[in-house]
Design a protein around this motif. Structure first.
Motif, PDB file in Angstrom:
ATOM      1  N   HIS A  23      -6.414   1.372   5.041  1.00 25.15           N
ATOM      2  CA  HIS A  23      -6.128   0.114   4.337  1.00 25.15           C
ATOM      3  C   HIS A  23      -7.331  -0.810   4.470  1.00 25.15           C
ATOM      4  O   HIS A  23      -8.230  -0.556   5.262  1.00 25.15           O
ATOM      5  CB  HIS A  23      -4.889  -0.577   4.948  1.00 25.15           C
ATOM      6  CG  HIS A  23      -3.687   0.298   5.040  1.00 25.15           C
ATOM      7  ND1 HIS A  23      -3.381   1.014   6.176  1.00 25.15           N
ATOM      8  CD2 HIS A  23      -2.733   0.597   4.132  1.00 25.15           C
ATOM      9  CE1 HIS A  23      -2.272   1.717   5.966  1.00 25.15           C
ATOM     10  NE2 HIS A  23      -1.858   1.489   4.736  1.00 25.15           N
ATOM     11  N   CYS A  55      -0.594   9.056  -2.898  1.00 21.41           N
ATOM     12  CA  CYS A  55      -1.271   8.946  -1.598  1.00 21.41           C
ATOM     13  C   CYS A  55      -0.462   8.014  -0.698  1.00 21.41           C
ATOM     14  O   CYS A  55      -0.907   6.932  -0.304  1.00 21.41           O
ATOM     15  CB  CYS A  55      -2.715   8.537  -1.738  1.00 21.41           C
ATOM     16  SG  CYS A  55      -3.675   9.807  -2.587  1.00 21.41           S
ATOM     17  N   PHE A  56       0.715   8.469  -0.360  1.00 22.46           N
ATOM     18  CA  PHE A  56       1.735   7.719   0.374  1.00 22.46           C
ATOM     19  C   PHE A  56       1.235   7.270   1.748  1.00 22.46           C
ATOM     20  O   PHE A  56       1.536   6.165   2.183  1.00 22.46           O
ATOM     21  CB  PHE A  56       2.966   8.617   0.519  1.00 22.46           C
ATOM     22  CG  PHE A  56       4.138   7.985   1.189  1.00 22.46           C
ATOM     23  CD1 PHE A  56       5.046   7.228   0.455  1.00 22.46           C
ATOM     24  CD2 PHE A  56       4.361   8.153   2.556  1.00 22.46           C
ATOM     25  CE1 PHE A  56       6.148   6.652   1.072  1.00 22.46           C
ATOM     26  CE2 PHE A  56       5.454   7.575   3.179  1.00 22.46           C
ATOM     27  CZ  PHE A  56       6.353   6.827   2.441  1.00 22.46           C
ATOM     28  N   GLY A  57       0.485   8.116   2.425  1.00 23.39           N
ATOM     29  CA  GLY A  57      -0.069   7.749   3.735  1.00 23.39           C
ATOM     30  C   GLY A  57       0.989   7.244   4.689  1.00 23.39           C
ATOM     31  O   GLY A  57       1.982   7.918   4.978  1.00 23.39           O
ATOM     32  N   GLY A  59       2.885   4.737   4.111  1.00 21.25           N
ATOM     33  CA  GLY A  59       4.032   4.228   3.356  1.00 21.25           C
ATOM     34  C   GLY A  59       4.058   2.727   3.174  1.00 21.25           C
ATOM     35  O   GLY A  59       5.092   2.151   2.830  1.00 21.25           O
ATOM     36  N   TYR A  60       2.919   2.048   3.347  1.00 24.47           N
ATOM     37  CA  TYR A  60       2.933   0.585   3.252  1.00 24.47           C
ATOM     38  C   TYR A  60       3.256   0.103   1.838  1.00 24.47           C
ATOM     39  O   TYR A  60       3.943  -0.908   1.662  1.00 24.47           O
ATOM     40  CB  TYR A  60       1.581  -0.001   3.676  1.00 24.47           C
ATOM     41  CG  TYR A  60       1.319  -0.024   5.175  1.00 24.47           C
ATOM     42  CD1 TYR A  60       2.063   0.738   6.077  1.00 24.47           C
ATOM     43  CD2 TYR A  60       0.304  -0.823   5.698  1.00 24.47           C
ATOM     44  CE1 TYR A  60       1.800   0.709   7.440  1.00 24.47           C
ATOM     45  CE2 TYR A  60       0.042  -0.861   7.061  1.00 24.47           C
ATOM     46  CZ  TYR A  60       0.782  -0.095   7.930  1.00 24.47           C
ATOM     47  OH  TYR A  60       0.510  -0.134   9.275  1.00 24.47           O
ATOM     48  N   ASN A  61       2.759   0.802   0.825  1.00 26.72           N
ATOM     49  CA  ASN A  61       3.019   0.344  -0.547  1.00 26.72           C
ATOM     50  C   ASN A  61       4.499   0.506  -0.887  1.00 26.72           C
ATOM     51  O   ASN A  61       5.117  -0.372  -1.502  1.00 26.72           O
ATOM     52  CB  ASN A  61       2.132   1.089  -1.543  1.00 26.72           C
ATOM     53  CG  ASN A  61       0.664   0.803  -1.307  1.00 26.72           C
ATOM     54  OD1 ASN A  61       0.305  -0.252  -0.785  1.00 26.72           O
ATOM     55  ND2 ASN A  61      -0.208   1.743  -1.669  1.00 26.72           N
ATOM     56  N   GLU A  80       1.839  13.070  -0.920  1.00 23.03           N
ATOM     57  CA  GLU A  80       0.972  13.010   0.266  1.00 23.03           C
ATOM     58  C   GLU A  80       0.671  14.428   0.756  1.00 23.03           C
ATOM     59  O   GLU A  80       1.554  15.272   0.820  1.00 23.03           O
ATOM     60  CB  GLU A  80       1.660  12.200   1.378  1.00 23.03           C
ATOM     61  CG  GLU A  80       0.927  12.168   2.704  1.00 23.03           C
ATOM     62  CD  GLU A  80      -0.516  11.651   2.613  1.00 23.03           C
ATOM     63  OE1 GLU A  80      -0.750  10.580   2.038  1.00 23.03           O
ATOM     64  OE2 GLU A  80      -1.416  12.359   3.125  1.00 23.03           O
ATOM     65  N   ASP A  82      -0.999  15.086   3.823  1.00 21.44           N
ATOM     66  CA  ASP A  82      -1.229  15.193   5.267  1.00 21.44           C
ATOM     67  C   ASP A  82       0.066  15.000   6.059  1.00 21.44           C
ATOM     68  O   ASP A  82       0.509  13.874   6.283  1.00 21.44           O
ATOM     69  CB  ASP A  82      -2.277  14.147   5.673  1.00 21.44           C
ATOM     70  CG  ASP A  82      -2.720  14.299   7.119  1.00 21.44           C
ATOM     71  OD1 ASP A  82      -2.096  15.066   7.869  1.00 21.44           O
ATOM     72  OD2 ASP A  82      -3.705  13.636   7.491  1.00 21.44           O
ATOM     73  N   ALA A 126      -1.785  16.216  -4.396  1.00 26.98           N
ATOM     74  CA  ALA A 126      -1.186  15.437  -5.492  1.00 26.98           C
ATOM     75  C   ALA A 126      -1.542  16.010  -6.863  1.00 26.98           C
ATOM     76  O   ALA A 126      -0.782  15.844  -7.819  1.00 26.98           O
ATOM     77  CB  ALA A 126      -1.634  13.984  -5.390  1.00 26.98           C
ATOM     78  N   ASP A 144      -3.471   5.057  -4.648  1.00 29.11           N
ATOM     79  CA  ASP A 144      -4.129   4.601  -3.417  1.00 29.11           C
ATOM     80  C   ASP A 144      -4.825   5.724  -2.641  1.00 29.11           C
ATOM     81  O   ASP A 144      -4.593   5.900  -1.439  1.00 29.11           O
ATOM     82  CB  ASP A 144      -3.072   3.913  -2.527  1.00 29.11           C
ATOM     83  CG  ASP A 144      -3.686   3.069  -1.421  1.00 29.11           C
ATOM     84  OD1 ASP A 144      -4.907   2.848  -1.447  1.00 29.11           O
ATOM     85  OD2 ASP A 144      -2.925   2.626  -0.542  1.00 29.11           O
TER      86      ASP A 144
HETATM   87  C1  LIG Z   1      -6.148   5.292   1.487  1.00 23.66           C
HETATM   88  S1  LIG Z   1      -4.979   6.384   2.205  1.00 23.66           S
HETATM   89  C2  LIG Z   1      -3.449   5.820   1.540  1.00 23.66           C
HETATM   90  C3  LIG Z   1      -2.837   4.680   2.264  1.00 23.66           C
HETATM   91  C4  LIG Z   1      -1.361   4.573   2.005  1.00 23.66           C
HETATM   92  N1  LIG Z   1      -1.025   4.158   0.671  1.00 23.66           N
HETATM   93  C5  LIG Z   1      -0.690   3.745   3.067  1.00 23.66           C
HETATM   94  O1  LIG Z   1       0.015   2.801   2.760  1.00 23.66           O
HETATM   95  O2  LIG Z   1      -0.900   4.071   4.226  1.00 23.66           O
HETATM   96  C6  LIG Z   1      -5.186   7.878   1.264  1.00 23.66           C
HETATM   97  C7  LIG Z   1      -4.143   8.931   1.519  1.00 23.66           C
HETATM   98  O3  LIG Z   1      -4.365   9.999   0.601  1.00 23.66           O
HETATM   99  C8  LIG Z   1      -3.987  11.203   1.236  1.00 23.66           C
HETATM  100  N2  LIG Z   1      -4.595  12.303   0.480  1.00 23.66           N
HETATM  101  C9  LIG Z   1      -5.871  12.750   0.522  1.00 23.66           C
HETATM  102  N3  LIG Z   1      -6.056  13.758  -0.344  1.00 23.66           N
HETATM  103  C10 LIG Z   1      -4.871  13.959  -0.958  1.00 23.66           C
HETATM  104  C11 LIG Z   1      -4.431  14.863  -1.978  1.00 23.66           C
HETATM  105  N4  LIG Z   1      -5.260  15.744  -2.532  1.00 23.66           N
HETATM  106  N5  LIG Z   1      -3.148  14.785  -2.357  1.00 23.66           N
HETATM  107  C12 LIG Z   1      -2.288  13.888  -1.820  1.00 23.66           C
HETATM  108  N6  LIG Z   1      -2.661  12.999  -0.859  1.00 23.66           N
HETATM  109  C13 LIG Z   1      -3.938  13.035  -0.445  1.00 23.66           C
HETATM  110  C14 LIG Z   1      -4.505  11.035   2.632  1.00 23.66           C
HETATM  111  O4  LIG Z   1      -3.892  11.931   3.536  1.00 23.66           O
HETATM  112  C15 LIG Z   1      -4.175   9.570   2.903  1.00 23.66           C
HETATM  113  O5  LIG Z   1      -2.926   9.444   3.507  1.00 23.66           O
END
Ligand SMILES: C[S@@+](CC[C@H](N)C(=O)[O-])C[C@H]1O[C@@H](n2cnc3c(N)ncnc32)[C@H](O)[C@@H]1O
Length: 213
Positions: A23, A55-57, A59-61, A80, A82, A126, A144
Motif C-alpha cells: 500500500h 489483487c486482493f492482497g 483485503g483493504y479495498n 489473488e 499468493d 488473475a 490494485d
Molecule cells: C499492491 S498488492 C495489493 C494490495 C491489496 N489490494 C491490499 O489491500 O492489500 C498486489 C497484490 O497482487 C498479487 N498478485 C501478484 N501477481 C498476481 C497475479 N498474477 N494474479 C493475482 N494476484 C497477483 C500479490 O500477491 C499482491 O497481493
C-alpha cells in the motif's frame, strides 16, 4: 513479510521479492478509501452490488467497500495469487469494521456469506481466474497490482480487455496508477479514462468507465 506502519497509522507490508510495499506509505487505509472506494460512488448505485477486487492482497479495498456498504447486499469476488498473504490475514488487525468478516473467510476456504455479504476469493493468476467471471456482471472493479514497472503483466491491454468484458455498461474501474502506459492500455481496451483524486501526491489516481455512446 515485514509489517510497516503507514502515515495514517494503518499497517502495510513489505514484499521482498517484488521490492514494494502493498500500500501507499502515506496511508494504507486512506489509499483504499480515497483512491479505490470513494471514486466508485457506491452509494449512488442500486442494491445488490457485485464488486471485483483485482489483487486482493490483505483485503483493504474490500474492507473499505464493505464498511461503506454497511446494511446493503454486496457480493465481492477477489482475485489473488499468493496464498501466503491470504493465510496471514487472520493474524493481523486492520482498522476496518468489516475486517473480522474477511478474516473469517480466510479460514473458511476463502469464502464467507453472512447478512447479505458474500465474499469469494479465486486463488491463482488473475489473468486466468478472470476467465471464470461472467461477462457484464461487475459494478465496480478495484485494480490494485504492484506497479506497472514491477508487474507489467497485470496492466496489459489483453488483461484490461478482460476487465472491460466483466464490467456492467454503467460500471466503473478505479486504480491508483496514473502511468501513461496504463491509461493508454485502458483506452485501447475500450475504456473512457479520467483523473481520480490526488491523494497526498501531485499525480491523480485513475477512473475508467465504459463508453456507453
Ligand atoms: C499492491 S498488492 C495489493 C494490495 C491489496 N489490494 C491490499 O489491500 O492489500 C498486489 C497484490 O497482487 C498479487 N498478485 C501478484 N501477481 C498476481 C497475479 N498474477 N494474479 C493475482 N494476484 C497477483 C500479490 O500477491 C499482491 O497481493
Amino acid at each position: 513479510m515485514k509489517a510497516v506502519m503507514t502515515q495514517d497509522g494503518s499497517l502495510t507490508f513489505w514484499n521482498d521479492t517484488v521490492g514494494e510495499h502493498y500500500h501507499s506509505m502515506t496511508g494504507a487505509k486512506e489509499e483504499a478509501i480515497r483512491k479505490f472506494i470513494e471514486p466508485c460512488r457506491l452509494n449512488q448505485k442500486q442494491d445488490d452490488l457485485v464488486l471485483l477486487d483485482v489483487c486482493f492482497g490483505w483485503g483493504y479495498n474490500t474492507a473499505a467497500a464493505l464498511d461503506a456498504l454497511h446494511g446493503r447486499h454486496v457480493a465481492i469476488i477477489g482475485l489473488e495469487i499468493d496464498e501466503q498473504v491470504l493465510q496471514s490475514i487472520p493474524h493481523y488487525k486492520a482498522p476496518f469494521h468489516s475486517y473480522p468478516f474477511i478474516q473469517q473467510a480466510m479460514v473458511n476456504h476463502y469464502q464467507k456469506r453472512i447478512d447479505g455479504w458474500n465474499l469469494s476469493i479465486l486463488v491463482g493468476d488473475a489473468r486466468m481466474t478472470i476467465k471464470q467471471v461472467p461477462s457484464g456482471m461487475i459494478d465496480c472493479i478495484f485494480l490494485d497490482p504492484f506497479s506497472p514497472r514491477k508487474m507489467p503483466d497485470l496492466w496489459t491491454t489483453e488483461f484490461l480487455q478482460e476487465l472491460y468484458r466483466v464490467l456492467k455498461s454503467d460500471g466503473i474501474l478505479t486504480t491508483y496508477s496514473c502511468a501513461r502506459s496504463v491509461r493508454d492500455n485502458l483506452r485501447t481496451a475500450g475504456f473512457l479514462v479520467r483523473d481520480g483524486p490526488c491523494v497526498r501526491r501531485r499525480g491523480p489516481s485513475t477512473i475508467a468507465e465504459k463508453d456507453r455512446q
